[in-house]
Design an enzyme around this catalytic site. Structure first.
Site, PDB file in Angstrom:
ATOM      1  N   SER A 248       0.811  -1.210   0.000  1.00  0.00           N
ATOM      2  CA  SER A 248       0.000   0.000   0.000  1.00  0.00           C
ATOM      3  C   SER A 248       0.854   1.274   0.000  1.00  0.00           C
ATOM      4  O   SER A 248       1.710   1.416  -0.859  1.00  0.00           O
ATOM      5  CB  SER A 248      -0.966  -0.054   1.168  1.00  0.00           C
ATOM      6  N   HIS A 389      -7.456  -5.798   0.095  1.00  0.00           N
ATOM      7  CA  HIS A 389      -6.232  -5.070   0.408  1.00  0.00           C
ATOM      8  C   HIS A 389      -5.463  -5.760   1.531  1.00  0.00           C
ATOM      9  O   HIS A 389      -5.966  -5.895   2.639  1.00  0.00           O
ATOM     10  CB  HIS A 389      -6.685  -3.673   0.845  1.00  0.00           C
TER      11      HIS A 389
END
Ligand code: GTR
Length: 407
Positions: A248, A389
């Site tokens: 990320s 994610h």
């Protein structure tokens, strides 16, 4: 919160392919003045142009390191995992003009008696979240509040101990013959907007913030380079075989670290999305405007010029991937992580491939996005895995295979 739009962002993000505007990407193999890049020697010049453009318009320019690095061993366990491995803690002190910043490394490596390749990555919640025992101290630095990770009042606690081991499967990494080095990103630069005064920025008080100053992503990347400075003197590691990786926002940092510091032999972006591997011009999920509004300290202030104005960007993120060439780079998406634009991450790999071809190498082996859970590996690797994610064991399996293939 991580990986989702903040409620303050009124307009719904676009999650439809039909909502992606028409765009044309800047050519990595064309000089700003217009000439074509035909040879590797041309590319080395073009590469400098691109680094300068990313510094000026996206990440900001980091200072050259002219201070002193001092490594202090905090603890050492040569009998980790029943003697299969070693684990140690090292505090890196960075001193410059009477100022000092330090951050702690957690190192794991197999007891093979031979130098080994290794993965290096920043972590989100402190080194103690990668350890089940009390030898690894709880970080005292600023930390994001997260009940599940045991942090509150911007302080970490024992409650977070070991919580991130599933995301950093050191046992599997060691059994495959690799070392692992991790450090807490908040010790390098705390992740909030303080006008660039704390963290590694504090070492350069003479640098006032201007339009092209180094943001936090550049600060985290710069910290990774200081870790590399230290690793070059370690006997257990093959410093010419260090893979830098991040998830990320820390995937964005890993990419920028790999772009500016070619000592990183392999670069891995896990769900890095906007400002990482994803093409900005697609405006899918998180956009330049959204990321600048949510995280004003991450990028150079200049990046704001491209809020809702992506076509004016002199670069796009495929050119960031191209800066790794001829070194291997891997981009991983999660199919439900639409905020990070999985398709935009894949298309970025395709558009970076001509630079690998210039070196006689295959970049991305396919031009159509591969099905879920079917990795493709050339000198550029890509997968879109099931789920959302996160940095998961499935991702690590691919990174280990990719590293085996190239090291
Ligand atoms: C989100 C941000 C993303 C990504 C993510 C993370 O809030 O919008 O760009 O960086 O955080 O780091 O998990």
């Amino acid at each position: 919160s991580f990986g989702s739009p903040s409620p303050a962002q009124q307009v719904e993000p676009n999650y439809e392919e039909s909502g992606v505007p028409d765009y044309s990407l800047p050519d990595p193999l064309r000089f700003e003045a217009g000439g074509q890049v035909n040879h590797v020697e041309d590319w080395l010049e073009r590469r400098k142009e691109l680094v300068t453009l990313f510094e000026k318009h996206v990440y900001g320019k980091s200072p050259d390191w002219d201070g002193e690095l001092h490594a202090e061993t905090l603890f050492e366990n040569p009998n980790f995992l029943a003697g299969k491995a070693s684990r140690k803690g090292v505090r890196l002190h960075l001193k410059r003009n009477g100022r000092e910043v330090f951050f702690d490394l957690l190192l794991f490596y197999p007891n093979t008696g031979q130098p080994v390749p290794a993965f290096l990555g920043l972590n989100f919640y402190g080194n103690h979240t990668l350890a089940s025992d009390a030898q690894v101290p709880v970080t005292e630095a600023w930390i994001r509040n997260n009940e599940a990770m045991g942090s509150s009042g911007n302080r970490a606690s024992e409650a977070g101990r070991g919580k991130r081991i599933p995301n950093w499967p050191y046992e599997a990494i060691i059994s495959r013959g690799y070392g692992l080095v991790s450090l807490y990103y908040g010790e390098v630069d705390p992740d909030f907007d303080d006008g660039f005064r704390n963290g590694v920025h504090a070492l350069y008080p003479e640098e006032r913030r201007n339009e092209a100053s180094w943001g936090s992503i550049a600060g985290w990347a710069w910290g990774l380079s200081r870790v590399m400075d230290f690793l070059e003197s370690e006997s257990w590691i093959q410093p010419e075989k260090v893979a830098v990786l991040g998830h990320s926002r820390l995937g964005k940092a890993a990419l920028w670290a790999g772009a500016v510091d070619t000592r990183f032999a392999l670069v891995i972006s896990n769900n890095s999305g906007c400002g990482g591997a994803a093409l900005s011009r697609r405006k899918y999920g998180e956009t330049v405007a959204r990321i600048n509004r949510s995280f004003p300290h991450w990028f150079a202030a200049n990046f704001n010029q491209y809020n809702e104005n992506e076509a004016a960007l002199p670069i796009d993120q495929h050119q960031l991937l191209a800066l790794m060439a001829p070194r291997p780079v891997y981009v991983a998406s999660g199919v439900e992580d639409r905020w990070a634009d999985p398709r935009g991450e894949f298309l970025s790999c395709v558009a970076a491939s001509p630079v690998y071809a210039l070196f006689g190498l295959q970049g991305m082996p396919v031009t159509a996005q591969p099905p879920v859970d079917e990795p493709e590996m050339g000198h550029i690797g890509y997968h879109v895995r099931s789920g959302g994610h996160g940095l998961l064991p499935y991702d690590w399996e691919q990174y280990l295979d990719f590293a085996d293939m190239h090291f």
